[in-house]
Design a protein around this motif. Structure first.
Motif, PDB file in Angstrom:
ATOM      1  N   ALA A  86       0.826  -1.214   0.000  1.00 10.90           N
ATOM      2  CA  ALA A  86       0.000   0.000   0.000  1.00 10.90           C
ATOM      3  C   ALA A  86       0.859   1.263   0.000  1.00 10.90           C
ATOM      4  N   SER A  87       2.127   1.168  -0.446  1.00 18.12           N
ATOM      5  CA  SER A  87       3.070   2.282  -0.289  1.00 18.12           C
ATOM      6  C   SER A  87       3.391   3.021  -1.580  1.00 18.12           C
ATOM      7  N   ILE A  88       2.849   2.599  -2.709  1.00 16.18           N
ATOM      8  CA  ILE A  88       3.172   3.253  -3.974  1.00 16.18           C
ATOM      9  C   ILE A  88       2.804   4.738  -3.936  1.00 16.18           C
ATOM     10  N   GLY A  89       1.627   5.062  -3.431  1.00  7.72           N
ATOM     11  CA  GLY A  89       1.197   6.458  -3.374  1.00  7.72           C
ATOM     12  C   GLY A  89       2.118   7.308  -2.523  1.00  7.72           C
ATOM     13  N   VAL A 102      10.465  10.745 -12.067  1.00  7.70           N
ATOM     14  CA  VAL A 102       9.535   9.614 -12.010  1.00  7.70           C
ATOM     15  C   VAL A 102       9.182   9.200 -13.435  1.00  7.70           C
ATOM     16  N   GLU A 103       9.268   7.900 -13.696  1.00 10.69           N
ATOM     17  CA  GLU A 103       8.885   7.391 -15.015  1.00 10.69           C
ATOM     18  C   GLU A 103       7.513   6.715 -14.986  1.00 10.69           C
ATOM     19  N   GLY A 104       6.834   6.741 -13.851  1.00 14.69           N
ATOM     20  CA  GLY A 104       5.488   6.215 -13.781  1.00 14.69           C
ATOM     21  C   GLY A 104       5.414   4.840 -13.141  1.00 14.69           C
ATOM     22  N   THR A 105       4.210   4.309 -13.084  1.00 11.78           N
ATOM     23  CA  THR A 105       3.997   2.986 -12.503  1.00 11.78           C
ATOM     24  C   THR A 105       3.647   1.988 -13.602  1.00 11.78           C
ATOM     25  N   VAL A 106       4.065   0.750 -13.400  1.00 14.85           N
ATOM     26  CA  VAL A 106       3.783  -0.343 -14.341  1.00 14.85           C
ATOM     27  C   VAL A 106       3.470  -1.596 -13.535  1.00 14.85           C
ATOM     28  N   VAL A 113       4.775  -1.491  -9.723  1.00 14.08           N
ATOM     29  CA  VAL A 113       6.162  -1.017  -9.634  1.00 14.08           C
ATOM     30  C   VAL A 113       6.209   0.467  -9.986  1.00 14.08           C
ATOM     31  N   LEU A 114       6.836   1.262  -9.112  1.00 13.39           N
ATOM     32  CA  LEU A 114       7.084   2.671  -9.379  1.00 13.39           C
ATOM     33  C   LEU A 114       8.510   2.807  -9.902  1.00 13.39           C
ATOM     34  N   ARG A 115       8.650   3.347 -11.098  1.00  9.77           N
ATOM     35  CA  ARG A 115       9.964   3.486 -11.725  1.00  9.77           C
ATOM     36  C   ARG A 115      10.493   4.906 -11.513  1.00  9.77           C
ATOM     37  N   LEU A 116      11.721   4.987 -10.971  1.00  6.55           N
ATOM     38  CA  LEU A 116      12.385   6.260 -10.708  1.00  6.55           C
ATOM     39  C   LEU A 116      13.755   6.270 -11.377  1.00  6.55           C
ATOM     40  N   ILE A 124      15.728   2.885 -10.818  1.00  4.36           N
ATOM     41  CA  ILE A 124      15.455   2.307  -9.502  1.00  4.36           C
ATOM     42  C   ILE A 124      13.953   2.048  -9.421  1.00  4.36           C
ATOM     43  N   LYS A 125      13.581   0.806  -9.179  1.00  2.00           N
ATOM     44  CA  LYS A 125      12.173   0.430  -9.111  1.00  2.00           C
ATOM     45  C   LYS A 125      11.781   0.127  -7.668  1.00  2.00           C
ATOM     46  N   LEU A 126      10.635   0.625  -7.265  1.00  2.00           N
ATOM     47  CA  LEU A 126      10.063   0.320  -5.965  1.00  2.00           C
ATOM     48  C   LEU A 126       8.873  -0.594  -6.214  1.00  2.00           C
TER      49      LEU A 126
END
Length: 516
Positions: A86-89, A102-106, A113-116, A124-126
């Motif tokens: 629940a941490s993407i936001g 930020v390159e967005g979420t996929v 995955v949040l791409r940075l 770096i992906k979260l």
């Protein structure tokens, strides 16, 4: 068998921005700062959880102000960390607030995955994977949103099937599933390796913003050596075994060309310091211990979030400060010789003036692929226009440094060696008042025509080598500086063109006399 990712090692070109991102933004702990084992004059930083546990570690070799590499085949292409589901936001908002690209979420293998991008451009992906957390450091990030551990890496391979088979055969991973051009391998720890088909990609090239290798886990050095014996029997790839003090390492290239390390879990980073003080002290390899202070002087300095720091400005020259623990108010401006860089003269300057701030500059010309201060047109024929232009650039740097860094010319001494000394001497004559004290090591006169200049009040030390082939050129320069009104001291040492410990002593004595 212990399996999973031990650490990932990358290359950064800006140590301060790197620390700000991985400690300040991601909330990792700096658990170790060392001189490199291959090159003790290369800073190596380790980030991780509170104790620097395997599975939490991302490390960086610092190529300060180095050239960017090229991402491509035969490389680790992406790195991912695990966060709560629940941490993407939270992280998207934090990235926007910290001005992180930020390159967005996929969706990847069923995970959001949040791409940075980090400051060097590394992806770096979260990943909202929800893996069990390791011992997290205290930060401004709420524990429920903190990074819990490494999630995985993406390998770019032109032989993806062979790469996957090699990793599963030797490093404790197993095939999980496929998605598009990638196949995911997993370890019992939950760590993942995504092998992406990179057929037709440009091959990667080393440089800043590029991953050097990924390290997988082994329980101890006996397990590392067992894998070494297995690989030796296969004769599949050259292996190298090393004692890295904090772990035992085996290096091998898999069939697709990616460099892989197998690293033991122990003895770990608390081997020579307690967990409470991890990351506070610089360690150098044992075989470089005698040169530790010289090495420290060449390494880029940085500050952790909240600490005082030098904010580097974009001036005419790439430059580097070294500030000692107890500065005495003096600054030495350093100009390296042919083929050198901004740190080359820092060990010599540190020995001669241990409490001076050192400011090293990098020459802006190149010749035959090496760094210089001005071009040569032929042996002993120098490009006069380039000398004039670069002398003006040096004068502009000192003027800008006065404004941007509070540099005080009354407490500034410029020191140059060989090609750097030649440019410095020309700049003294072309721009009187550039500095009031200068040290010229093995210089020659490079100006075809000596300009009319008033150097009254300028003190110059010239150190020549008795058997130096360029000695007469230094004597000619000394005469020209005297004719312009400078006070010139010439010392001739029993040496050739190379520097020696006698140079240190001579510089120290002259600086001491000038300070009186």
């Amino acid at each position: 068998m212990t399996s999973g990712i031990h650490h990932v090692t990358l290359i950064t070109g800006n140590v301060q921005a790197n620390v700000d991102f991985y400690v300040g933004f991601l909330g990792l702990r700096l658990v170790k700062r060392t001189g490199g084992y291959e090159d003790p004059r290369q800073l190596h930083l380790f980030y991780g959880d509170r104790s620097g546990a395997p599975g939490s570690l991302i490390t960086f070799l610092v190529w300060q102000d180095g050239s960017p590499g090229r991402s491509g085949a035969e490389q680790v292409g992406e790195i991912s960390f695990s966060i709560g589901q629940a941490s993407i936001g939270f992280w998207l908002e934090r990235a926007l607030r910290h001005q992180v690209k930020v390159e967005g979420t996929v969706q990847e293998f069923g995970e959001t995955v949040l791409r940075l991008r980090d400051p060097d451009g590394v992806i770096i992906k979260l990943a909202a994977a929800g893996l069990p957390p390791l011992a997290l450091p205290v930060s401004d990030i709420p524990p429920e949103h903190a990074i819990s551990r490494l999630r995985g890496v993406t390998l770019l391979s032109e032989t993806p099937e062979q790469t996957a088979a090699f990793i599963t055969a030797h490093f404790g991973f197993r095939m999980l599933t496929r998605s598009g051009a990638s196949q995911r391998l997993v370890a019992d720890s939950g760590d993942s390796v995504d092998v992406r088909d990179a057929s037709g990609f440009w091959p990667g090239a080393p440089g800043t913003g590029i991953a050097d290798h990924v390290a997988f886990r082994a329980p101890d050095d006996a397990a590392v050596k067992a894998v070494e014996r297995d690989l030796a029997r296969l004769n599949s790839s050259l292996t190298n075994l090393h004692d890295r003090h904090y772990f035992t390492s085996l290096y091998v290239r898999e069939p697709g060309g990616v460099l892989i390390e197998l690293a033991s879990d122990g003895p770990g980073f608390t081997l020579d310091e307690p967990e409470e003080t991890l990351g506070q002290q610089l360690f150098v390899p044992p075989d470089a211990a005698l040169d530790a202070q010289d090495i420290i002087a060449t390494l880029p300095q940085f500050a952790l979030p909240g600490e005082d720091r030098v904010v580097y400005r974009d001036l005419t020259h790439v430059h580097r400060f070294h500030t000692p623990a107890h500065p005495d108010g003096q600054t030495l401006l350093l100009l390296h010789g042919t083929g050198g860089n901004e740190t080359d003269l820092m060990p010599l300057a540190r020995r001669a003036a241990p409490n001076a701030v050192l400011l090293g500059l990098r020459g802006r010309s190149t010749e035959s692929g090496v760094q210089r201060w001005f071009r040569g047109l032929a042996p002993h024929i120098f490009d006069q226009k380039d000398i004039t232009f670069e002398s003006g650039a040096l004068d502009a740097f000192v003027t800008d440094a006065e404004r941007e860094y509070g540099l005080d010319r009354d407490h500034l001494t410029a020191l140059g060696y060989s090609n750097g000394a030649n440019l410095l001497a020309a700049a003294l004559l072309l721009h009187p008042g550039l500095v009031r004290r200068a040290i010229l090591l093995r210089p020659v006169m490079v100006l075809d025509n000596t300009p009319q200049a008033d150097l009254t009040g300028t003190d110059v030390l010239i150190i020549l080598g008795e058997t130096d082939a360029y000695r007469s050129g230094g004597e000619t320069l000394a005469d020209a500086l005297r004719a312009a009104g400078a006070t010139v001291t010439v010392k001739t040492l029993p040496a050739a063109h190379a520097l020696s410990d006698q140079d240190n002593a001579t510089i120290a004595a002259w600086l001491g006399k000038e300070a009186q």
